[in-house]
Structures are given as C-alpha cells and as structure tokens.
Design a protein around this motif. Structure first.
Motif, PDB file in Angstrom:
ATOM      1  N   GLY A  83       0.786  -1.226   0.000  1.00  0.00           N
ATOM      2  CA  GLY A  83       0.000   0.000   0.000  1.00  0.00           C
ATOM      3  C   GLY A  83       0.816   1.273   0.000  1.00  0.00           C
ATOM      4  O   GLY A  83       0.270   2.357   0.161  1.00  0.00           O
ATOM      5  N   LEU A  84       2.150   1.172  -0.212  1.00  0.00           N
ATOM      6  CA  LEU A  84       2.993   2.364  -0.191  1.00  0.00           C
ATOM      7  C   LEU A  84       2.711   3.279  -1.380  1.00  0.00           C
ATOM      8  O   LEU A  84       2.928   4.492  -1.291  1.00  0.00           O
ATOM      9  CB  LEU A  84       4.475   1.977  -0.169  1.00  0.00           C
ATOM     10  N   THR A  85       2.237   2.718  -2.487  1.00  0.00           N
ATOM     11  CA  THR A  85       1.880   3.554  -3.642  1.00  0.00           C
ATOM     12  C   THR A  85       0.777   4.528  -3.263  1.00  0.00           C
ATOM     13  O   THR A  85       0.836   5.720  -3.586  1.00  0.00           O
ATOM     14  CB  THR A  85       1.423   2.671  -4.820  1.00  0.00           C
ATOM     15  N   GLN A  86      -0.237   4.022  -2.538  1.00  0.00           N
ATOM     16  CA  GLN A  86      -1.330   4.892  -2.110  1.00  0.00           C
ATOM     17  C   GLN A  86      -0.848   5.926  -1.103  1.00  0.00           C
ATOM     18  O   GLN A  86      -1.285   7.082  -1.128  1.00  0.00           O
ATOM     19  CB  GLN A  86      -2.462   4.046  -1.493  1.00  0.00           C
ATOM     20  N   ILE A  87       0.045   5.518  -0.215  1.00  0.00           N
ATOM     21  CA  ILE A  87       0.569   6.459   0.777  1.00  0.00           C
ATOM     22  C   ILE A  87       1.369   7.566   0.091  1.00  0.00           C
ATOM     23  O   ILE A  87       1.239   8.746   0.427  1.00  0.00           O
ATOM     24  CB  ILE A  87       1.446   5.721   1.810  1.00  0.00           C
ATOM     25  N   LYS A  88       2.200   7.185  -0.892  1.00  0.00           N
ATOM     26  CA  LYS A  88       2.967   8.189  -1.638  1.00  0.00           C
ATOM     27  C   LYS A  88       2.036   9.164  -2.352  1.00  0.00           C
ATOM     28  O   LYS A  88       2.301  10.368  -2.398  1.00  0.00           O
ATOM     29  CB  LYS A  88       3.885   7.499  -2.645  1.00  0.00           C
ATOM     30  N   ALA A  89       0.937   8.639  -2.916  1.00  0.00           N
ATOM     31  CA  ALA A  89      -0.024   9.499  -3.611  1.00  0.00           C
ATOM     32  C   ALA A  89      -0.688  10.465  -2.635  1.00  0.00           C
ATOM     33  O   ALA A  89      -0.901  11.641  -2.945  1.00  0.00           O
ATOM     34  CB  ALA A  89      -1.085   8.646  -4.310  1.00  0.00           C
ATOM     35  N   ARG A  90      -1.023   9.968  -1.430  1.00  0.00           N
ATOM     36  CA  ARG A  90      -1.615  10.838  -0.401  1.00  0.00           C
ATOM     37  C   ARG A  90      -0.665  11.971  -0.038  1.00  0.00           C
ATOM     38  O   ARG A  90      -1.054  13.135   0.044  1.00  0.00           O
ATOM     39  CB  ARG A  90      -1.929  10.032   0.861  1.00  0.00           C
ATOM     40  N   VAL A  91       0.609  11.602   0.185  1.00  0.00           N
ATOM     41  CA  VAL A  91       1.604  12.602   0.594  1.00  0.00           C
ATOM     42  C   VAL A  91       1.804  13.633  -0.506  1.00  0.00           C
ATOM     43  O   VAL A  91       1.860  14.836  -0.246  1.00  0.00           O
ATOM     44  CB  VAL A  91       2.941  11.914   0.951  1.00  0.00           C
ATOM     45  N   LYS A  92       1.901  13.174  -1.755  1.00  0.00           N
ATOM     46  CA  LYS A  92       2.091  14.101  -2.874  1.00  0.00           C
ATOM     47  C   LYS A  92       0.893  15.015  -3.022  1.00  0.00           C
ATOM     48  O   LYS A  92       1.032  16.202  -3.337  1.00  0.00           O
ATOM     49  CB  LYS A  92       2.327  13.316  -4.162  1.00  0.00           C
ATOM     50  N   ASN A  93      -0.305  14.490  -2.795  1.00  0.00           N
ATOM     51  CA  ASN A  93      -1.519  15.295  -2.873  1.00  0.00           C
ATOM     52  C   ASN A  93      -1.522  16.398  -1.826  1.00  0.00           C
ATOM     53  O   ASN A  93      -2.108  17.467  -2.032  1.00  0.00           O
ATOM     54  CB  ASN A  93      -2.746  14.396  -2.690  1.00  0.00           C
ATOM     55  N   LEU A  94      -0.868  16.151  -0.696  1.00  0.00           N
ATOM     56  CA  LEU A  94      -0.742  17.165   0.364  1.00  0.00           C
ATOM     57  C   LEU A  94       0.493  18.038   0.162  1.00  0.00           C
ATOM     58  O   LEU A  94       0.852  18.796   1.053  1.00  0.00           O
ATOM     59  CB  LEU A  94      -0.673  16.467   1.732  1.00  0.00           C
ATOM     60  N   LYS A  95       1.145  17.896  -1.022  1.00  0.00           N
ATOM     61  CA  LYS A  95       2.351  18.662  -1.367  1.00  0.00           C
ATOM     62  C   LYS A  95       3.467  18.417  -0.348  1.00  0.00           C
ATOM     63  O   LYS A  95       4.195  19.337   0.042  1.00  0.00           O
ATOM     64  CB  LYS A  95       2.034  20.169  -1.471  1.00  0.00           C
ATOM     65  N   GLY A  96       3.563  17.163   0.084  1.00  0.00           N
ATOM     66  CA  GLY A  96       4.594  16.783   1.053  1.00  0.00           C
ATOM     67  C   GLY A  96       5.679  15.939   0.428  1.00  0.00           C
ATOM     68  O   GLY A  96       5.691  15.682  -0.781  1.00  0.00           O
ATOM     69  N   LYS A  97       6.615  15.489   1.272  1.00  0.00           N
ATOM     70  CA  LYS A  97       7.720  14.642   0.833  1.00  0.00           C
ATOM     71  C   LYS A  97       7.760  13.389   1.708  1.00  0.00           C
ATOM     72  O   LYS A  97       7.501  13.451   2.907  1.00  0.00           O
ATOM     73  CB  LYS A  97       9.046  15.397   0.942  1.00  0.00           C
ATOM     74  N   ILE A  98       8.110  12.266   1.085  1.00  0.00           N
ATOM     75  CA  ILE A  98       8.191  11.003   1.808  1.00  0.00           C
ATOM     76  C   ILE A  98       9.492  10.304   1.452  1.00  0.00           C
ATOM     77  O   ILE A  98       9.903  10.286   0.291  1.00  0.00           O
ATOM     78  CB  ILE A  98       6.980  10.092   1.502  1.00  0.00           C
ATOM     79  N   THR A  99      10.164   9.760   2.463  1.00  0.00           N
ATOM     80  CA  THR A  99      11.388   8.993   2.274  1.00  0.00           C
ATOM     81  C   THR A  99      11.239   7.659   2.995  1.00  0.00           C
ATOM     82  O   THR A  99      10.834   7.630   4.166  1.00  0.00           O
ATOM     83  CB  THR A  99      12.614   9.742   2.836  1.00  0.00           C
TER      84      THR A  99
END
Length: 334
Positions: A298-314
């Motif tokens: 489910g990391l693809t969905q989490i990355k999409a959520r973060v990008k939608n909030l204009k955030g960064k994920i590592t």
C-alpha cells in the motif's frame, strides 16, 4: 442551540411528542409531531444532497480517466507523424541515415518518457480522487450511522423500555427479544461508526487519535511507542487531520501485518509550519532500493496521499534491519 443538528431537532421533537402524549396534551403533541415531520423532511433533503455529491465525485474520476485516454491518443498520433517525417528524411538523405536514426531513437525515448510521466500523473490523480472520495464517504457515513441510525435505535430502545416499565407484570418474550436485538444493533452500528472515523479524532484531535491508535495496536507481540513534540491541544484543519491520521494508520497496519516486528515507534513533530512524521519498526524490512518492493504494502497509495498534500516522503529499509518512513507535510492555513 446552534450546535444542534437537524437530527437532534427530530429527536427532540419526537421526545416532546411522546412526553405530551403521556400527560394527555394531544394538542401540543400534534404541534411537535408536525415539527418533527418538517425536520425529518429537511434531514431527508440533506441526505439526498450527500448522494448527489457522491455521484459528482464518481463523475470527476471518470472525467480524469477520459482526459488521460485523450492525451495518450494525441501522443500516439504525434509519434506516428514523427515516424513518417523521419522515414521521408531517410529516403531523401541516405547520407544522413545514421544521424536521423539517433534522432529517431532520442525522440522515441522522449515520447515514452512523456507517456510514462503522463500515466504516472493520471494514476496519482485517480488514486487521490478515489482516496478523497473514500475519506468523505467515511466521514459522512460515520456521521449518518452515529447521528441518525444509532440515535434512532437508542430512541426506539428508550420507548420500548418505557413501555416495559408500565407493563412489568405481563412482558411478552417477543418484546424482550426485540429489546435485546435493538441493543445489539445499536452496539454494532456504534462500532462500525468508530471504525470509519474514530470519535477521538473528531473530538480531541490528531495527537490523541494517534496515541489511541498506538494503544489499540500494542499487545504481547508488538509494542508501539508514541512521541509528540508540540502542543497536545493543537488542532489542525479537520480534513488535514483525517488525511494524516489515515496515512499513519496505513503505515501501522503494514507494521502489524507484514513486518514481524516487536517494536514500533511513531513520532510527530511540528516545526516551521510543517508537521514531521517518523514511523519506524525493528522488523524484517525489505530492499527499498527496488521499486517493485518499495511500492508494495500500500505504499503507492501512501505516496499518492503525501504528494496530494504537497509533502515529501522517504522510505529507508534493509532486509532484517527494520524500516523507517519519514514524511514532511506543510500545515494548511485553514
């Protein structure tokens, strides 16, 4: 009074009808019965508006998919035209065959990259549109279950209990079973409402909701530790809190289901109008350098959520060395 919902008015007037019927004041009972009917119609109209918004969300998703198909078609047509141009130049200028061959390959690569970028962008938009729709439906369904259905079941149970008080000597078994079934239905509706959107999130905020999440998922096999650097009374935008909470929930679920960890650590920190999220475990980990692995669970969905909030994920993970997920999100002004 301003805090009362439409359903609260319906329940209030129904209770007044019941009360005035009990004391024999049928004129007032009829008056409040009319008000209860009026507000019931208003509640129906509000639920109808919610259904319309749900249809609009589905329409927007379909629109995004259609736009993707149209843009892909345009890119394919452009690619076809470029091929024809290249073949004409090769036929006319045989000496330039090698030069145009490299040009063609380079053009093909750019076209493929553009299609990939477009596909990735459209997929993210579809994921985010679906997630936004799911979160809105979660919130609305939770409110309907808690404020409408649960309240109606409680009211029916109270009326039944009131009836039983006046008929203690002769209580049919069917009435007792009906009261038991009403209670069971009420409990199940309440539990489902809490699963959709935890009441602690709506009432107390993100800090207490994540703290409650850690406590609920801690057991004899795995223990979650929560640290927060900021004011535990701080409230953020309601939609932002819901999105952040479900990001953390998904990461916690991954730890519980897949990591085989014994310890999990969640840290929230507010800094420079940003919220920093660290989710770490001591589990089996995975090779985060490989795309097919890092996009699992489910990391693809989490990355999409973060990008939608204009955030960064590592995401940092190694086999048998645990996993660390670092997220930085800008806190919305409103």
């Amino acid at each position: 009074k301003d805090d009362l919902t439409t359903f609260d008015y319906v329940e209030l007037y129904l209770n007044l009808v019941y009360a005035y019927e009990q004391i024999g004041d049928y004129k007032k009972a009829n008056f409040y019965s009319s008000l209860a009917y009026e507000y019931s119609q208003k509640l129906y109209n509000e639920n109808l508006s919610d259904k319309i918004r749900e249809i609009e969300t589905k329409y927007n998703i379909t629109k995004v998919e259609d736009e993707y198909k149209e843009k892909s078609k345009q890119l394919e047509e452009r690619q076809s035209r470029n091929k024809k141009i290249i073949f004409i130049f090769v036929a006319l200028f045989g000496f330039s065959l090698v030069l145009f061959y490299f040009f063609y390959q380079n053009l093909q690569l750019k076209q493929r990259n553009k299609i990939k970028e477009l596909d990735s962008e459209i997929q993210e938009n579809i994921i985010n549109a679906s997630i936004d729709g799911q979160e809105k439906e979660r919130k609305k369904l939770s409110e309907v279950l808690h404020d409408n259905i649960s309240a109606l079941l409680s009211s029916a149970g109270l009326h039944l209990s009131a009836y039983l008080v006046g008929h203690k000597d002769e209580i049919p078994e069917e009435i007792l079973k009906a009261r038991s079934l009403l209670k069971e239905a009420h409990d199940q509706v309440r539990d489902l409402s809490h699963e959709l959107v935890p009441p602690v999130l709506a009432k107390l905020g993100l800090y207490y909701a994540v703290q409650d999440l850690c406590e609920k998922n801690s057991n004899s096999i795995i223990n979650f530790t929560f640290n927060y650097f900021g004011s535990n009374q701080k409230r953020y935008n309601e939609e932002f809190e819901i999105k952040v909470y479900f990001i953390i929930t998904e990461l916690v679920n991954n730890i519980v289901k897949h990591s085989k960890a014994t310890s999990g650590y969640i840290t929230l920190e507010e800094r420079n109008n940003q919220i920093i999220i660290n989710v770490e475990d001591n589990g089996k980990g995975f090779d985060s350098t490989k795309t097919y692995n890092s996009d699992g669970f489910g990391l693809t969905q989490i990355k999409a959520r973060v990008k939608n909030l204009k955030g960064k994920i590592t995401i940092n993970s190694k086999l048998n060395a645990g996993t660390l997920v670092y997220i930085k999100l800008h806190i919305p002004d409103h």
